[in-house]
Design an enzyme around this catalytic site. Sequence first.
Site, mmCIF file in Angstrom:
data_model
loop_
_atom_site.group_PDB
_atom_site.id
_atom_site.type_symbol
_atom_site.label_atom_id
_atom_site.label_comp_id
_atom_site.label_asym_id
_atom_site.label_seq_id
_atom_site.Cartn_x
_atom_site.Cartn_y
_atom_site.Cartn_z
ATOM 1 N N CYS A 154 -0.385 -0.052 10.532
ATOM 2 C CA CYS A 154 0.462 -0.319 9.356
ATOM 3 C C CYS A 154 1.655 -1.183 9.757
ATOM 4 C CB CYS A 154 0.923 0.994 8.740
ATOM 5 S SG CYS A 154 -0.421 1.997 8.075
ATOM 6 N N HIS A 219 4.435 1.664 -1.598
ATOM 7 C CA HIS A 219 3.798 2.483 -2.626
ATOM 8 C C HIS A 219 4.287 3.929 -2.652
ATOM 9 C CE1 HIS A 219 1.205 2.490 1.019
ATOM 10 N NE2 HIS A 219 1.194 3.794 0.799
ATOM 11 N N ALA A 278 -2.073 11.665 2.222
ATOM 12 C CA ALA A 278 -3.362 10.984 2.085
ATOM 13 C C ALA A 278 -3.827 10.545 3.467
ATOM 14 C CB ALA A 278 -3.223 9.782 1.162
#
Length: 279
Positions: A154, A219, A278
């Site tokens: 990421c 997000h 998640a």
Amino acid sequence: MTKADLLFKDNITKIMSEGVFSEQARPRYKNGEMANSKYITGAFAEYDLSKGEFPITTLRPIPIKSAIKEIFWIYQDQTNDLAVLNDKYGVTYWNDWEVGHTGTIGQRYGAVVKKHNIISKLLKQLEDNPWNRRNVISLWDYEAFEETEGLLPCAFQTMFDVRRVNGELYLDATLTQRSNDMLVAHHINAMQYVALQMMIAKHFGWRVGKFFYFINNLHIYDNQFEQAQELLKRQPSECNPKLVLNVPDGTDFFDIKPDDFALVDYDPIKPQLRFDLAI
């Protein structure tokens, strides 16, 4: 209100009011449901560390000790071995991303750093010419991605620049991130790479300068909207948190330890919020 708190609230508001919903998301919640999110693109922040601006919110407690240990695992140990992260540092949250039964996260992060000898090359470049414009750490390795499965990085690119101001050298850093979970990981990732910036600056006896943070997809997951509203309601603490690296100037990068870091003047708002992550 600190700059970090102001930006945190602004980004939450922008995502909730202007963001769009993802489709066909890769991550899943623990119950197996697709983990879609509401997101914006092209988020940017700038912090002047030399003036006491640090990217950590006071609106909820941010556990940065484990996050900093992760940086040591990647850039000092230079390994993808989960046993090192678990046993040496007591950090277990990466275990959810183990590839098969290999005991690793695949050819990612520390494995790529070791493969290309990235840190030693970076330190040598900065030593030879602090003003060169090629000080780039890139973890985006297509060959490694084809070699094994694993979560793609990421926070995948960091760049460094040196400035001389009033006779002193300052090290600036720019972190580029493809994807960031605003409520859970935003300040963790930022403070991790501030720690890396501080380690490199200490290695040379320089001061830390500015930290620039670019995120392509910022997000909030669709099971976190209630927590987002709670954070918007909270009033920030009056503290002004700072990360301190308690080693002498010129301490070798590889001799610095996680316990050399201290987060001072940090009194975040409680209680802590719960998040179902998640994976």
